[in-house]
Design a protein around this motif. Structure first.
Motif, PDB file in Angstrom:
ATOM      1  N   VAL A 105     -55.661 -32.175   6.573  1.00 17.20           N
ATOM      2  CA  VAL A 105     -54.275 -32.301   7.042  1.00 17.20           C
ATOM      3  C   VAL A 105     -53.410 -31.240   6.363  1.00 17.20           C
ATOM      4  CG1 VAL A 105     -52.206 -33.768   6.984  1.00 17.20           C
ATOM      5  CG2 VAL A 105     -54.404 -34.736   7.678  1.00 17.20           C
ATOM      6  N   ARG A 106     -53.557 -31.081   5.050  1.00 14.09           N
ATOM      7  CA  ARG A 106     -52.763 -30.072   4.333  1.00 14.09           C
ATOM      8  C   ARG A 106     -53.072 -28.664   4.834  1.00 14.09           C
ATOM      9  NH1 ARG A 106     -53.886 -33.716   0.201  1.00 14.09           N
ATOM     10  NH2 ARG A 106     -55.629 -32.481  -0.594  1.00 14.09           N
ATOM     11  N   THR A 107     -54.347 -28.394   5.118  1.00  9.55           N
ATOM     12  CA  THR A 107     -54.741 -27.092   5.651  1.00  9.55           C
ATOM     13  C   THR A 107     -54.080 -26.842   7.002  1.00  9.55           C
ATOM     14  OG1 THR A 107     -56.851 -27.160   4.495  1.00  9.55           O
ATOM     15  CG2 THR A 107     -56.711 -25.689   6.393  1.00  9.55           C
ATOM     16  N   ASP A 108     -54.099 -27.843   7.875  1.00 10.09           N
ATOM     17  CA  ASP A 108     -53.493 -27.692   9.200  1.00 10.09           C
ATOM     18  C   ASP A 108     -51.973 -27.588   9.113  1.00 10.09           C
ATOM     19  OD1 ASP A 108     -55.933 -27.593  10.451  1.00 10.09           O
ATOM     20  OD2 ASP A 108     -55.941 -29.704  11.047  1.00 10.09           O
ATOM     21  N   GLU A 109     -51.366 -28.275   8.150  1.00 10.51           N
ATOM     22  CA  GLU A 109     -49.918 -28.139   7.951  1.00 10.51           C
ATOM     23  C   GLU A 109     -49.576 -26.722   7.492  1.00 10.51           C
ATOM     24  OE1 GLU A 109     -48.767 -32.773   6.814  1.00 10.51           O
ATOM     25  OE2 GLU A 109     -49.199 -31.354   5.203  1.00 10.51           O
ATOM     26  N   LEU A 110     -50.411 -26.167   6.637  1.00  8.88           N
ATOM     27  CA  LEU A 110     -50.218 -24.788   6.182  1.00  8.88           C
ATOM     28  C   LEU A 110     -50.367 -23.822   7.353  1.00  8.88           C
ATOM     29  CD1 LEU A 110     -49.811 -22.716   3.920  1.00  8.88           C
ATOM     30  CD2 LEU A 110     -52.273 -22.813   3.521  1.00  8.88           C
ATOM     31  N   ARG A 111     -51.383 -24.026   8.172  1.00 10.29           N
ATOM     32  CA  ARG A 111     -51.578 -23.175   9.352  1.00 10.29           C
ATOM     33  C   ARG A 111     -50.385 -23.271  10.295  1.00 10.29           C
ATOM     34  NH1 ARG A 111     -55.920 -24.317  12.690  1.00 10.29           N
ATOM     35  NH2 ARG A 111     -55.854 -22.193  13.425  1.00 10.29           N
ATOM     36  N   LEU A 112     -49.818 -24.469  10.441  1.00 12.47           N
ATOM     37  CA  LEU A 112     -48.643 -24.623  11.295  1.00 12.47           C
ATOM     38  C   LEU A 112     -47.461 -23.845  10.715  1.00 12.47           C
ATOM     39  CD1 LEU A 112     -47.409 -25.894  13.818  1.00 12.47           C
ATOM     40  CD2 LEU A 112     -46.836 -27.892  12.441  1.00 12.47           C
ATOM     41  N   ALA A 113     -47.286 -23.915   9.408  1.00 15.70           N
ATOM     42  CA  ALA A 113     -46.200 -23.163   8.763  1.00 15.70           C
ATOM     43  C   ALA A 113     -46.396 -21.657   8.952  1.00 15.70           C
ATOM     44  CB  ALA A 113     -46.135 -23.507   7.279  1.00 15.70           C
ATOM     45  N   GLN A 114     -47.645 -21.209   9.010  1.00 19.65           N
ATOM     46  CA  GLN A 114     -47.924 -19.789   9.177  1.00 19.65           C
ATOM     47  C   GLN A 114     -47.651 -19.289  10.592  1.00 19.65           C
ATOM     48  OE1 GLN A 114     -51.974 -19.678   7.777  1.00 19.65           O
ATOM     49  NE2 GLN A 114     -51.354 -19.302   5.659  1.00 19.65           N
ATOM     50  N   THR A 115     -47.319 -20.168  11.515  1.00 21.16           N
ATOM     51  CA  THR A 115     -46.943 -19.730  12.861  1.00 21.16           C
ATOM     52  C   THR A 115     -45.507 -19.212  12.877  1.00 21.16           C
ATOM     53  OG1 THR A 115     -46.232 -21.929  13.606  1.00 21.16           O
ATOM     54  CG2 THR A 115     -48.550 -21.325  13.986  1.00 21.16           C
ATOM     55  N   ARG A 116     -44.792 -19.393  11.773  1.00 22.07           N
ATOM     56  CA  ARG A 116     -43.431 -18.862  11.614  1.00 22.07           C
ATOM     57  C   ARG A 116     -43.531 -17.654  10.683  1.00 22.07           C
ATOM     58  NH1 ARG A 116     -39.376 -22.602  12.744  1.00 22.07           N
ATOM     59  NH2 ARG A 116     -38.061 -21.765  11.098  1.00 22.07           N
ATOM     60  N   ILE A 117     -43.296 -16.478  11.200  1.00 19.37           N
ATOM     61  CA  ILE A 117     -43.364 -15.257  10.399  1.00 19.37           C
ATOM     62  C   ILE A 117     -41.965 -14.986   9.867  1.00 19.37           C
ATOM     63  CG2 ILE A 117     -43.876 -12.790  10.440  1.00 19.37           C
ATOM     64  CD1 ILE A 117     -45.874 -13.524  12.744  1.00 19.37           C
ATOM     65  N   SER A 118     -41.849 -15.013   8.535  1.00 17.03           N
ATOM     66  CA  SER A 118     -40.539 -14.944   7.885  1.00 17.03           C
ATOM     67  C   SER A 118     -40.397 -13.679   7.057  1.00 17.03           C
ATOM     68  CB  SER A 118     -40.345 -16.157   6.970  1.00 17.03           C
ATOM     69  OG  SER A 118     -40.486 -17.344   7.703  1.00 17.03           O
ATOM     70  N   ALA A 119     -39.146 -13.306   6.804  1.00 11.95           N
ATOM     71  CA  ALA A 119     -38.843 -12.145   5.965  1.00 11.95           C
ATOM     72  C   ALA A 119     -39.163 -12.475   4.512  1.00 11.95           C
ATOM     73  CB  ALA A 119     -37.373 -11.765   6.113  1.00 11.95           C
ATOM     74  N   PRO A 120     -39.915 -11.614   3.827  1.00 16.61           N
ATOM     75  CA  PRO A 120     -40.254 -11.874   2.431  1.00 16.61           C
ATOM     76  C   PRO A 120     -39.098 -11.588   1.469  1.00 16.61           C
ATOM     77  CG  PRO A 120     -41.215  -9.803   3.129  1.00 16.61           C
ATOM     78  CD  PRO A 120     -40.571 -10.423   4.335  1.00 16.61           C
ATOM     79  N   ASP A 121     -38.066 -10.901   1.960  1.00 16.95           N
ATOM     80  CA  ASP A 121     -36.942 -10.520   1.107  1.00 16.95           C
ATOM     81  C   ASP A 121     -35.757 -10.174   2.003  1.00 16.95           C
ATOM     82  OD1 ASP A 121     -35.501  -9.884  -1.149  1.00 16.95           O
ATOM     83  OD2 ASP A 121     -36.858  -8.314  -1.845  1.00 16.95           O
ATOM     84  N   ASP A 122     -34.575 -10.033   1.388  1.00 17.88           N
ATOM     85  CA  ASP A 122     -33.420  -9.520   2.117  1.00 17.88           C
ATOM     86  C   ASP A 122     -33.691  -8.060   2.435  1.00 17.88           C
ATOM     87  OD1 ASP A 122     -32.294 -11.965   1.544  1.00 17.88           O
ATOM     88  OD2 ASP A 122     -30.885 -11.202   0.062  1.00 17.88           O
ATOM     89  N   GLY A 123     -33.194  -7.582   3.559  1.00 18.81           N
ATOM     90  CA  GLY A 123     -33.392  -6.171   3.859  1.00 18.81           C
ATOM     91  C   GLY A 123     -33.041  -5.819   5.279  1.00 18.81           C
ATOM     92  N   LEU A 124     -33.558  -4.683   5.691  1.00 17.33           N
ATOM     93  CA  LEU A 124     -33.266  -4.118   6.996  1.00 17.33           C
ATOM     94  C   LEU A 124     -34.589  -3.841   7.705  1.00 17.33           C
ATOM     95  CD1 LEU A 124     -30.694  -2.978   8.506  1.00 17.33           C
ATOM     96  CD2 LEU A 124     -31.450  -0.754   7.698  1.00 17.33           C
ATOM     97  N   ILE A 125     -34.713  -4.280   8.938  1.00 17.81           N
ATOM     98  CA  ILE A 125     -35.928  -4.028   9.715  1.00 17.81           C
ATOM     99  C   ILE A 125     -35.965  -2.544  10.060  1.00 17.81           C
ATOM    100  CG2 ILE A 125     -37.193  -4.529  11.844  1.00 17.81           C
ATOM    101  CD1 ILE A 125     -37.139  -6.887   9.914  1.00 17.81           C
ATOM    102  N   SER A 126     -37.010  -1.841   9.575  1.00 14.63           N
ATOM    103  CA  SER A 126     -37.112  -0.402   9.817  1.00 14.63           C
ATOM    104  C   SER A 126     -38.127  -0.064  10.908  1.00 14.63           C
ATOM    105  CB  SER A 126     -37.476   0.327   8.521  1.00 14.63           C
ATOM    106  OG  SER A 126     -38.726  -0.121   8.041  1.00 14.63           O
ATOM    107  N   ALA A 127     -39.020  -1.004  11.224  1.00 12.39           N
ATOM    108  CA  ALA A 127     -39.997  -0.783  12.293  1.00 12.39           C
ATOM    109  C   ALA A 127     -40.408  -2.130  12.868  1.00 12.39           C
ATOM    110  CB  ALA A 127     -41.223  -0.049  11.768  1.00 12.39           C
ATOM    111  N   ARG A 128     -40.637  -2.131  14.172  1.00  4.20           N
ATOM    112  CA  ARG A 128     -41.095  -3.356  14.849  1.00  4.20           C
ATOM    113  C   ARG A 128     -42.271  -2.989  15.732  1.00  4.20           C
ATOM    114  NH1 ARG A 128     -38.125  -6.533  19.792  1.00  4.20           N
ATOM    115  NH2 ARG A 128     -40.112  -7.038  20.744  1.00  4.20           N
ATOM    116  N   ILE A 129     -43.422  -3.538  15.405  1.00  3.02           N
ATOM    117  CA  ILE A 129     -44.634  -3.322  16.184  1.00  3.02           C
ATOM    118  C   ILE A 129     -44.917  -4.553  17.038  1.00  3.02           C
ATOM    119  CG2 ILE A 129     -47.118  -2.843  16.017  1.00  3.02           C
ATOM    120  CD1 ILE A 129     -44.920  -1.821  13.190  1.00  3.02           C
ATOM    121  N   ALA A 130     -44.340  -5.689  16.656  1.00  2.68           N
ATOM    122  CA  ALA A 130     -44.571  -6.968  17.327  1.00  2.68           C
ATOM    123  C   ALA A 130     -44.113  -6.918  18.779  1.00  2.68           C
ATOM    124  CB  ALA A 130     -43.816  -8.076  16.593  1.00  2.68           C
TER     125      ALA A 130
END
Length: 194
Positions: A105-130
């Motif tokens: 259950v904890r593994t699947d909860e972690l996988r669910l959280a990983q479906t949200r790609i978040s910014a690791p820090d404050d900043g400015l998006i300089s490139a978008r490949i997505a």
């Protein structure tokens, strides 16, 4: 200064939504993109059901083991040592199955959280490949982020001027459009390029 590469931590899911573009300022933890989470949510529901089943089996095994312990304590001889050991072993096995199910259950909860790609820090998006609809792989670059909106430029000066430069000095730079840009000298290179 530092450019962070932001990618997916989970494999084989489709990009369902991209929320930022090049030039967007973002905050740490802000969601940049969402992966399709339907499969992961279904797996999480399945693992939660398996954990509930394992918990019910544990309760039954604990009840049987407790009754066996009471019979053994009474000295009635209703159970052999082998039967008592069997009930105790079933209890331990059921407990282990609960632990394994809860870990899943904890593994699947972690996988669910990983479906949200978040910014690791404050900043400015300089490139978008997505790109929406693309299927991502772990570590695949989706965005580049200029951390803290801080841009670092490596200036070249004549060797004769190096003695006048000190870390922390403020400097004025002339931009390509004629605009003056204020900055601060972070460091002087330890070597000189002839």
């Amino acid at each position: 200064w530092q450019e962070a590469i932001v990618g997916a931590e989970i494999a084989g899911l489709r990009l369902a939504e991209v929320r930022v573009n090049v030039g967007d300022a973002v905050k740490r933890g802000q969601v940049l993109a969402l992966l399709s989470a339907d499969t992961v949510q279904a797996e999480l529901a399945q693992s939660r059901a398996a954990a509930a089943e394992a918990q019910a089996n544990l309760l039954a095994a604990q009840g049987d083991a407790e009754r066996a312990r009471q019979l053994q304590a009474n000295g009635s001889g209703a159970l052999s040592a082998q039967q008592l050991q069997q009930y105790l072993t079933l209890e331990l096995t059921a407990k282990a199955r609960v632990d394994a199910a809860q870990a899943r259950v904890r593994t699947d909860e972690l996988r669910l959280a990983q479906t949200r790609i978040s910014a690791p820090d404050d900043g400015l998006i300089s490139a978008r490949i997505a790109t929406v609809g693309g299927v991502v792989q772990p570590g695949q670059e989706l965005f580049r982020l200029l951390r803290k909106n801080r841009l670092e430029w490596r200036a070249e000066v004549p060797a004769t001027e190096l003695a006048r430069l000190r870390p922390g000095m403020t400097v004025q730079l002339q931009g390509p459009d004629g605009q003056t840009i204020a900055g601060r000298l972070r460091m002087v290179a330890p070597t000189v390029d002839a």
